[in-house]
Every structure is written in structure tokens, then in C-alpha cells.
Design a protein around this motif. Structure first.
Motif, PDB file in Angstrom:
ATOM      1  N   PHE A  29       0.634  -1.072  -0.225  1.00  0.00           N
ATOM      2  CA  PHE A  29      -0.380   0.506  -0.325  1.00  0.00           C
ATOM      3  C   PHE A  29       0.590   1.366  -0.288  1.00  0.00           C
ATOM      4  O   PHE A  29       0.158   2.411   0.204  1.00  0.00           O
ATOM      5  CB  PHE A  29      -1.120  -0.299   1.126  1.00  0.00           C
ATOM      6  CG  PHE A  29      -2.041  -0.978   1.024  1.00  0.00           C
ATOM      7  CD1 PHE A  29      -2.741  -1.515   0.172  1.00  0.00           C
ATOM      8  CD2 PHE A  29      -3.109  -1.067   1.968  1.00  0.00           C
ATOM      9  CE1 PHE A  29      -3.480  -2.693  -0.023  1.00  0.00           C
ATOM     10  CE2 PHE A  29      -3.470  -2.070   2.064  1.00  0.00           C
ATOM     11  CZ  PHE A  29      -4.062  -2.977   1.055  1.00  0.00           C
ATOM     12  N   GLU A  42       2.237   2.221   2.310  1.00  0.00           N
ATOM     13  CA  GLU A  42       3.134   3.385   3.311  1.00  0.00           C
ATOM     14  C   GLU A  42       4.609   3.350   3.867  1.00  0.00           C
ATOM     15  O   GLU A  42       5.216   2.723   3.372  1.00  0.00           O
ATOM     16  CB  GLU A  42       2.270   2.802   4.747  1.00  0.00           C
ATOM     17  CG  GLU A  42       0.730   2.350   4.444  1.00  0.00           C
ATOM     18  CD  GLU A  42      -0.099   1.328   4.862  1.00  0.00           C
ATOM     19  OE1 GLU A  42      -0.765   0.459   5.327  1.00  0.00           O
ATOM     20  OE2 GLU A  42       1.108  -0.018   4.805  1.00  0.00           O
ATOM     21  N   SER A  64       7.182   2.106   6.654  1.00  0.00           N
ATOM     22  CA  SER A  64       7.115   1.470   7.391  1.00  0.00           C
ATOM     23  C   SER A  64       8.316   2.056   8.473  1.00  0.00           C
ATOM     24  O   SER A  64       8.240   1.049   9.309  1.00  0.00           O
ATOM     25  CB  SER A  64       7.406  -0.216   6.653  1.00  0.00           C
ATOM     26  OG  SER A  64       8.245  -0.061   5.740  1.00  0.00           O
ATOM     27  N   SER A  84      -0.002  11.125   3.829  1.00  0.00           N
ATOM     28  CA  SER A  84       0.149   9.205   4.218  1.00  0.00           C
ATOM     29  C   SER A  84       1.124   8.547   3.549  1.00  0.00           C
ATOM     30  O   SER A  84       1.738   7.880   3.558  1.00  0.00           O
ATOM     31  CB  SER A  84      -0.781   8.748   2.852  1.00  0.00           C
ATOM     32  OG  SER A  84      -2.529   9.332   3.653  1.00  0.00           O
ATOM     33  N   LYS A  85       1.925   9.220   2.923  1.00  0.00           N
ATOM     34  CA  LYS A  85       2.987   8.474   1.891  1.00  0.00           C
ATOM     35  C   LYS A  85       4.123   9.111   3.065  1.00  0.00           C
ATOM     36  O   LYS A  85       4.879   8.648   3.919  1.00  0.00           O
ATOM     37  CB  LYS A  85       2.996   9.024   0.297  1.00  0.00           C
ATOM     38  CG  LYS A  85       1.766   8.914  -0.292  1.00  0.00           C
ATOM     39  CD  LYS A  85       1.483   7.184   0.197  1.00  0.00           C
ATOM     40  CE  LYS A  85       0.209   6.796  -0.814  1.00  0.00           C
ATOM     41  NZ  LYS A  85       0.013   5.524  -0.315  1.00  0.00           N
ATOM     42  N   ALA A 129       4.361   9.662   6.333  1.00  0.00           N
ATOM     43  CA  ALA A 129       3.926   8.648   7.291  1.00  0.00           C
ATOM     44  C   ALA A 129       2.354   8.241   8.148  1.00  0.00           C
ATOM     45  O   ALA A 129       2.204   8.288   9.254  1.00  0.00           O
ATOM     46  CB  ALA A 129       5.429   7.877   8.477  1.00  0.00           C
ATOM     47  N   LEU A 130       1.543   8.956   7.904  1.00  0.00           N
ATOM     48  CA  LEU A 130       0.412   8.784   7.793  1.00  0.00           C
ATOM     49  C   LEU A 130      -0.870   8.475   7.505  1.00  0.00           C
ATOM     50  O   LEU A 130      -1.962   8.707   7.878  1.00  0.00           O
ATOM     51  CB  LEU A 130       0.208  10.156   9.106  1.00  0.00           C
ATOM     52  CG  LEU A 130       0.814  11.558   9.526  1.00  0.00           C
ATOM     53  CD1 LEU A 130       0.933  12.944   9.850  1.00  0.00           C
ATOM     54  CD2 LEU A 130       1.397  10.711  11.151  1.00  0.00           C
ATOM     55  N   ALA A 131      -0.897   7.535   7.163  1.00  0.00           N
ATOM     56  CA  ALA A 131      -1.712   7.349   6.225  1.00  0.00           C
ATOM     57  C   ALA A 131      -3.256   7.126   6.909  1.00  0.00           C
ATOM     58  O   ALA A 131      -3.986   6.945   6.556  1.00  0.00           O
ATOM     59  CB  ALA A 131      -1.641   6.102   5.416  1.00  0.00           C
TER      60      ALA A 131
END
Lengths: 380, 380
Positions: free
Chosen positions: A50, A52, A54, A238-239, A242-244
Motif C-alpha cells: 500500500f 505506506e 514503514s 499518507s506517504k 507516514a500518517l496514512a
């Protein structure tokens, strides 16, 4: 040739993911220790599907959340205002050029709604991030999906032809760098076209992965919005930030377009958690460089493995990589899932290739080992 | 006669609130200790203006947030699914009858968008929660605002007449109990009308304050949604569940209407913080009863003071009270703000009356003391 399946469609049946978590090899006790990986809830498959980040939540965002959340019984207007002020400063634009979105997905919706017209068509590349198609169909618009070139480039010439062939208004969606290919759009050709934005030709520029771009030729379209009201740039937390899970996106456009989008927005669309975490992440000078460095390390490792195996990959300007799997993509994804690694979903016009999210280096080491084992089995 | 100002409009200039925080009497050191009050950031005025639950975040929600937020770098699909399953169980409806909203404000928007048609009009009471007007205007719909009766009752007869006079489709918005009056709709008359829901007459029932209702005659419209696809019930976690900052609402409707709303929704509209906090709050058996008890205690205190001062109040079935201020409402609100208490905003057709949010009993004691002081000054 696969139909494009969105994350939403894939997750419509949560049962499938749950079953994977139980049957993936990572749940065998002997392997869990040997293969550390990032997880959503402490167990389950390695998630490389997805895009993200990580590395996990930025530490300053965690602290901001801890400080702010006891006040979540109040409406979050102040926190939203603080975030927007920080974004205006970050991008050196006026507050009137900014609008908050519940994820950049909501920015795309507001833009489509603001640009919709009885005679309007949406023109978009295929494959690309597909949700704008749903938004356009919900407004009764015709949708023209223009296949990428054989080299997976966004086919601007063909898209221009689709615009020229339509007597009414065109709304053009472009994702730069494009998802799922990771390819940057040709900057010169793009800028010439964006210069033609008018009442009859509007652009939605999705720059979700802009912070990951390495190519020095990349120029955000943000600068064009100051004087042209027919162009919207969508950005997201979100990318790289890191707050998707907290749903924070924003749009940058001319004040006239911001007003038109605002008239189409759901009110009170900002949540306190997202606002305070995003502001903290944005103002952390180290987070972006740390994330880019980690991403580059993961990329180098995967590229070396792919080269070793003779599998091609496209140039990468994002936190994911589009690469050959020499065989049916769906079968490859299924085998990876059985090995405890979720590596993607189907995209149209791209069988034999797969989109791989770049996790942490330790996660990508697991992936590379698995890919090499697949070669030994003759699967790639 | 004031124009109706929404929270959004009021907060468009954050400067005004900030100035109040600095100039209100509560910032004088001598008075802060004597008058405890709930605050957003440890200082500022007493907030009795947005119908929040000032008991603060439910303890179980705080714990759920602490547990979940380190995982906020992932998309929140699992947490959303868990919340929706919990809601289905709570209301004894199928999952196909539920849809998540980024606050119930987004549910109202999805409902308007799903019901919109070229010949449609929106019929709504006035004053009421006004955002549906904006949503209808964004879809090019005509809006008919039907004044409340002189007794501040929702005028169902007049609304029916407005529907009958329109040759096309009508979308009727009803808020039960109504905001800002706190009055329940006449249940028998309401149910008869809702029974007429059809392709030509759709209803949006806003039940944001349902959990606060004391009147045993109150019946939610949820039960009607199972067999009638022309009716949407909107609920929220912003009121009794004290999660206004996290933006969690939901809609209950027939599966056919849920599908129509879903087609109009922004994807990925749920945030992790809201999902886990809402599920924890919903599953805490004591939270609602604790909040209701606190609200009743605050209500009794305020009603006694109003009676002592000879100021009328409407029956209260919410966490706010509509009461006389014997004088100009705007001047009263301004004086209260100068005394460090924000008590509301303007509503149409109701000069001389004010909507007072019921905070904690200790907060309402401060309010009552201030109101009595106002009488001594001849201001009420």
C-alpha cells in the motif's frame, strides 16, 4: 490483462487478509524471529502493498498526539488552522491557496466536483491511481482512460488528442510521479500542456509521492497555481510523512479554485489527530531526509537483486518500484502472499510486472531472499 | 432577527476567539482559581457554545488511542471494519445498512448527494442545523426554509405544504431533537409523514442528540430504514460520546440507499483515531449513563436559576438548552463573552432567546453565578 482493483475493492472482504495473516509462513514461530518485519498489529504478513512508510509514525508526531488527544472532545478548528498556517509557510503560498482534505483522496473529489459540468469529460492515464474515475462517474461525466505507452510512460500526446476530440470541457488527471509505475512525467512536455489550462481544460495534479522524487528535473505544479485558477495540486501526509491512518491531505490552487472546491466540501472534515501529527511531522527537519535515505537503501538492495535475477525495473521516483516478475502477475502475488509477503494488486495493461512498495531495509532483505528462493523454484 | 451563522463561519477568523481568550476575565489570575472550567488548551474562555460533552474523552477511548496510534502509518481499514461491526451489533442492523461518515456532517452530505435530482428541492426547518442548505445549493437544488412555529416547534404541517406545492422531488431534512431548540418532534405526526417516504419524497433524519433524549415518547427512525430506501438516519460520536475532534459519524439506511450514498462518498474517509476511540466509547456501558446523569444535574441547576430569574426555557432533550435572555441575544452573547463565557451564536427567528450548551455541573455553576450577576446589572 487484469482489471484495476483499488485498495477499497480489495479490502471489501476483510476476511481474505485475515486468512493470509493466519496462513502466511511468518506465523510459524521459527521464522518470526529470523525475519523481522513491520506489521499493523504485531502479527500478520509483511505489508509491501500500500506504499505506506514503514519507518512508522514520526516520533514528534507521536508526542504531538499524546499531548493533544485528551482535548479531542472539542471540535478541532484551532489545530486545523495551525496546520494550514504551517503548510502555507512550508510551501510559501497564501492561506487562500490551501484547502484541507480528509486524505488527498478527498482533495481529488473536491477538485472533480468543482470542475464538473454537464458537457465535461475526465481524461486520465491507465493504469494510474484510479479513484478519480469513480468521482467523475458519480457526477455523470464521461471518462476516457488513455493507456500508458509500451514503455509505461504517461501518453501525453494521446491524452491531448482525447481532449481535442471532445467538444466540451475536459478535466485531466495526472499523477506525477505516476502510480503504479513510479515514473516521472516528462517535465518539459507537461509544463507546456499545463500552460494551456483554461475554463475549458482543467488539470488535477496528484503529487502524492513528490517528496520521494530523486530526479532533479522534477518541478512541482504548485508554482503554476498562483496565477491559473484551472489547476489543482493534491498532496498527502499518507506517504513520506507516514500518517496514512490519520487521513491528512491538502490541495493547493488559485484562491478562486479553492473557493469552488470549498463549496463542494463536507464541513468539519479535519480531525484533531491528523492535524497535530501532520504539523509535527512537517516541522521535523529530519523526518523527510531520514525517510528518503531509508527508501534509497531499500531501493538499492532490491535493484541489485533484480539485476542479479535479470528482471527489469523502471526508474523509481517514489517509495515503490515497478518491476518484471517474468510470468503471470496474479500468480506471483498469490505465491508471495503464501510466503507471507503482500506485494500488490492488479493493474491494467501490465501483466508480467508488479508494483512493490519499498519498506524498511530489513523488510526488503526478507523480500529479496524470498524472490531469490522463487527463482530457485523457477517461479520468476 | 439575526442571520444564522454556522460554527464554520464563526471560526473563519480564528483571531476573534484568540482575542477573547486573552481579554476574558478568566485570564485574570485571581479569578482562575475561583472559577474552574473546561478548556481546550488549558486556558481560555468557558466553552458553552458548541454542544460538546465537556466530561472530556472517555477513559476507554483514551486507552484505545494510546494502543492504536503507533500503527497510524498504516491505512485504517481494519479499525474501520471493527467499528462498523460494533455499530451493527449495537443497533441490531446488518452491516449493509451502515455507512461511515467523517462526522455526521459528511453523512448529511452523502445523503443530499444521493438524493439530489434536477427537479429536487430541499425542505428544512428554520432555525435548525443549517449545513444541509450548503450541500443542497452545491447541487443546484432549490432550498425552502420553513420557520418554526411561534412555540419553536418544527412546523410539519407547513413543511408538508411546501412539499405538496412542488411538482418535483422533495428532500426533507429534520433534526430530532431539533438544534438549537432541543425540542423533540411530535412523534405521531412525524411517524405518519415518514411512512410516506417514496422516490418523490426522501427524508434525512438528523439524530445527533438522540442519546440525550429523556422523553419516553422518542422513537428513532432507525427502525423504518430496514424496509424503506428513501430515508437516512444520521448519528454522531461528537456529542454524548465526546469525540467531536476525531470526526466520527455514521448513517443508517436501507442497503439500496447505503449503496447510493457510498457512490457519492470520498474514499478512505475513516481515520484510525476516530475508529478506535469510537468503538471503545460505544462499548463502554457506563459512559452514556454517566454523561446523561451529569447533563441532568447541569440542566436542573440551570433551570432552577432561570426560574428564579423568571426566564423561560424550552423542554430539553439534548445537551443544550434554549432559553430566554430578555433582551437582544447578540448583546447578551457579547457580554457573556466579555465575562469569559462563550454561550452561542445567532440563530434566525429567535432574538431574545439563546442556545446554551450544558457543560459539567461545575461549569454551569459558573454560568449561573454570572447570569445572576447579569440580572443584578439589569442585563437579563
Amino acid at each position: 490483462m487484469h482489471a484495476t482493483l483499488s485498495r477499497r475493492q480489495l479490502l471489501g472482504t476483510g476476511a481474505a487478509l485475515g486468512a493470509l495473516a493466519l496462513t502466511g509462513c511468518h506465523t510459524s514461530p521459527g521464522k518470526v524471529k529470523a525475519m523481522p518485519f513491520s506489521q499493523t498489529a504485531g502479527q500478520g504478513p509483511l505489508l509491501l502493498n500500500f506504499n505506506e512508510n514503514s519507518l512508522g509514525l514520526p516520533p514528534k508526531a507521536q508526542q504531538a498526539l499524546a499531548d493533544a488527544l485528551p482535548h479531542a472532545f472539542r471540535y478541532p478548528d484551532q489545530a486545523k488552522g495551525d496546520l494550514m498556517a504551517s503548510l502555507a509557510h512550508h510551501h510559501n503560498v497564501s492561506g487562500e491557496q490551501l484547502i484541507y482534505g480528509n486524505g488527498s483522496s478527498e482533495i481529488l473529489k473536491m477538485a472533480v466536483d468543482a470542475m464538473a459540468a454537464a458537457d465535461a469529460q475526465l481524461v486520465m492515464p491507465d493504469p494510474s491511481y484510479g479513484v478519480v474515475e469513480d468521482y467523475a462517474l458519480a457526477r455523470g461525466m464521461k471518462v476516457i482512460k488513455v493507456p500508458l505507452t509500451p514503455a509505461f510512460e504517461t501518453d501525453i500526446a494521446a491524452m491531448k488528442a482525447a481532449v481535442a476530440a471532445h467538444p466540451g470541457k475536459s478535466v485531466v488527471y495526472l499523477c506525477n510521479p505516476n502510480n503504479p509505475t513510479g515514473l516521472m512525467l516528462p517535465q518539459g512536455e507537461l509544463n507546456l500542456w499545463l500552460g494551456e489550462a483554461s475554463g475549458n481544460l482543467s488539470f488535477i495534479l496528484d503529487e502524492a509521492y513528490a517528496e520521494y522524487v530523486n530526479d532533479p528535473d522534477f518541478v512541482s505544479a504548485i508554482g503554476l497555481t498562483r496565477h491559473n485558477p484551472h489547476l489543482v495540486v493534491a498532496r498527502t501526509f499518507s506517504k513520506i510523512y507516514a500518517l496514512a491512518g490519520l487521513r491528512v491531505g491538502y490541495g493547493i490552487a488559485h484562491p478562486a479554485m479553492i473557493n469552488a472546491m470549498s463549496a463542494q466540501a463536507s464541513i468539519d472534515n479535519a480531525n484533531l489527530a491528523g492535524c497535530v501529527a501532520a504539523k509535527a511531522a512537517l516541522e521535523d527537519p529530519q523526518w523527510v531526509s531520514l525517510s528518503r535515505a531509508s527508501n534509497q537503501q531499500s531501493l538499492a538492495m532490491v535493484l541489485a537483486t533484480l539485476e542479479e535475477l535479470g528482471l527489469k525495473a523502471l526508474p523509481c521516483n517514489a517509495n515503490f518500484l515497478f518491476h518484471q516478475v517474468s510470468g503471470d502477475t496474479a500468480l506471483y502475488q498469490q505465491r508471495m502472499a503464501q510466503a507471507g509477503i503482500l506485494v500488490g494488486r492488479a493493474f491494467s495493461h501490465s501483466n508480467g510486472w508488479n508494483r512493490l512498495s519499498l519498506g524498511r531495509p530489513d523488510e526488503m532483505k526478507t523480500f529479496c531472499q524470498t524472490l531469490i528462493a522463487f527463482r530457485q523454484k523457477g517461479w520468476v
